[in-house]
Design a protein around this motif. Structure first.
Motif, PDB file in Angstrom:
ATOM      1  N   TYR A   3       0.825  -1.209   0.000  1.00 35.95           N
ATOM      2  CA  TYR A   3       0.000   0.000   0.000  1.00 35.95           C
ATOM      3  C   TYR A   3       0.858   1.256   0.000  1.00 35.95           C
ATOM      4  O   TYR A   3       0.514   2.254  -0.633  1.00 35.95           O
ATOM      5  CB  TYR A   3      -0.938   0.008   1.198  1.00 35.95           C
ATOM      6  N   ALA A   4       1.965   1.216   0.701  1.00 39.91           N
ATOM      7  CA  ALA A   4       2.869   2.369   0.738  1.00 39.91           C
ATOM      8  C   ALA A   4       3.480   2.619  -0.637  1.00 39.91           C
ATOM      9  O   ALA A   4       3.623   3.769  -1.058  1.00 39.91           O
ATOM     10  CB  ALA A   4       3.961   2.150   1.773  1.00 39.91           C
ATOM     11  N   THR A   5       3.813   1.560  -1.346  1.00 44.50           N
ATOM     12  CA  THR A   5       4.376   1.697  -2.685  1.00 44.50           C
ATOM     13  C   THR A   5       3.345   2.257  -3.661  1.00 44.50           C
ATOM     14  O   THR A   5       3.659   3.123  -4.484  1.00 44.50           O
ATOM     15  CB  THR A   5       4.902   0.341  -3.186  1.00 44.50           C
ATOM     16  N   PHE A   8       2.869   5.918  -2.793  1.00 46.22           N
ATOM     17  CA  PHE A   8       4.009   6.701  -3.267  1.00 46.22           C
ATOM     18  C   PHE A   8       3.921   6.924  -4.775  1.00 46.22           C
ATOM     19  O   PHE A   8       4.144   8.036  -5.260  1.00 46.22           O
ATOM     20  CB  PHE A   8       5.320   5.994  -2.913  1.00 46.22           C
ATOM     21  N   MET A  48       5.103  10.676   4.175  1.00 46.37           N
ATOM     22  CA  MET A  48       5.268   9.240   3.943  1.00 46.37           C
ATOM     23  C   MET A  48       6.653   8.750   4.364  1.00 46.37           C
ATOM     24  O   MET A  48       6.818   7.584   4.730  1.00 46.37           O
ATOM     25  CB  MET A  48       5.023   8.919   2.472  1.00 46.37           C
ATOM     26  N   ARG A  50       8.114   9.811   6.976  1.00 48.04           N
ATOM     27  CA  ARG A  50       8.107  10.054   8.416  1.00 48.04           C
ATOM     28  C   ARG A  50       8.982  11.249   8.798  1.00 48.04           C
ATOM     29  O   ARG A  50       9.654  11.251   9.837  1.00 48.04           O
ATOM     30  CB  ARG A  50       8.514   8.814   9.192  1.00 48.04           C
TER      31      ARG A  50
END
Length: 88
Positions: A3-5, A8, A48, A50
């Motif tokens: 999901y992060a990829t 992004f 994203m 941090r």
């Protein structure tokens, strides 16, 4: 992690689209608004990663300061003859 990829990649595409819009916009005011969208999207990238403090500084300094300055400069330097020609 997937999901992060995806997020992004989505925000990278949004940043590129706003950047392309800044370059291709015919009106300087619209280009300034699109620049604000691009800079805000870069702040999302910082979140994203941090790096919340850098994201907050991105919003405050660039989007809040530079974009407002550019917007006021465009509005104050626009002459009356340009608006009359554009309205006809």
């Amino acid at each position: 992690m997937a999901y992060a990829t995806i997020a992004f990649g989505l925000f990278a595409a949004v940043t590129l689209a706003f950047g392309l819009g800044v370059v291709l916009a015919r009106d300087v005011f619209h280009a300034a608004l699109l620049l604000g969208g691009a800079l805000t999207s870069v702040a999302v990238h910082y979140v994203m990663l941090r790096a919340e403090f850098i994201a907050a500084m991105q919003i405050l300094v660039y989007v809040g300061g530079v974009l407002i300055l550019v917007t006021f400069a465009v509005m104050l330097t626009r002459s009356d003859t340009e608006t009359e020609v554009n309205s006809v």
